[in-house]
Design an enzyme around this catalytic site. Sequence first.
Site: not given
Length: 468
Positions: A193, A300, A349
Amino acid sequence: RPHMGSRLQAESFPLDFTAVEGNMDNFMVQIKNLAQSLYPCSAQKLDKDMKLQFLKNVSVTCNDGSPAGYYIKESRGSRRWLLFLEGGWYCFNRQTCDSRYETMRSLMSSTNWPLSRTGTGILSSQPEENPHWWNANMVFVPYCSSDVWSGVSPKTDHSDYAFMGSLIIKEVINELLNKGLENAKVLLLAGSSAGGTGVLLNVDQVAEHLGSQGHGEVRVRGLMDSGWFLDNKQYKFTDCLDTISCAPTEAIKRGIRYWGGMVPESCRQVHVGEEWKCFFGYKVFPTLKSPVFVVQWLFDEAQLTADNIHLTGQPVHEDQWRYIQTLGQELRSTLQDVKAIFAPACLSHKLITRTNWMDIQVKGTSLPRALHCWDRNLQENTYININNTLHQRKHKTGVARPGCPLRLIDSCPWPHCNPSCPAIRDQLTGQQMNVIQFLKHMGFDVQKMAQQQGMDARKLLGMLNNGN
């Protein structure tokens, strides 16, 4: 313990498991037992956790001025190091940072960090869970700078918070040099991330820093997970009132000024006056010298959230569905020049620290296998840092061995059309949905379509996933 000179340390070696993939679990147990009997004094059997170390340089801090730090599990005898950058969005002005401090304080302060952490996925010390990196020296760097690992600004009387993400990485490297990193063969800078974006922003700087300290022979590589964001147009435009609803471009433009954020020099020169563009993968990646492996879900969840698309909880409208498919196409097009890529068509994610990261496959290949292929490929390409310039001894990168693919991108066009995608939960009911239920929720009735074709729904999914 017998003393071993630094140059005589036993090397941990990558194994090729091609021949035993059918009975991997049993084989891994045997390997683990063998390793533990070979290294009885390393106590790896007794202590699998990474231990917290605060930085000795107390001037490098978290947002609130508390000391930054890292978690470490050393693996004596291994010359491979894995340094992982944690993710967790960002804040970009006084209001959003104050709000973040109230609700997510551990991402801005070290005061309540636990004394140890157990590594999972690629940070696991279990060979069953992490077949190729389990024996590496593991370092987890908690995210407490809220600046996508870009800041170099200390807390002062005139500033509300410190933003020192980039300096934290540099200082961690400095401390690891006294713990064996100076003898490393490979340093893999990984992150998920915002930590993944942090890898893109810092991987060349880490290589240059090691080179300037006289350790240019350490091969620095990047592993970027779920940090390849697009500066695309939101599905619904919203004002920048909070971190989640603010368009990524606008948030980064504001943030880079507030943080005093730094970007790689090679990217800055391409985007003078628009340095914010270097926070977006497809803009910064072509400017990087270090090899980077990209792991990116094609759909995502963080990207969709930033674009104001919320998929579960209510039926999806046709224009949302078109937007989602277009997003997948746009993302694919930005990955064209990436030589090493794992991109499943899933709504999710983050991947590399999941305990089940081995289960996800693209075109029949798992991520650990793809990373192993990349690792082997790079062994034939030695990067040496001479006077802060990375030189390649051989140039074969991107040439995949037979049965060892480097570019793995799903070709099917919608979320969760890959049968190995992780399970999804409906946000309203909390119920777990399988792929067929999810696609029906999205307005795509696979069951009905399969019946019309006279075949099983899962067979149809498999055909679609393989691009047939």
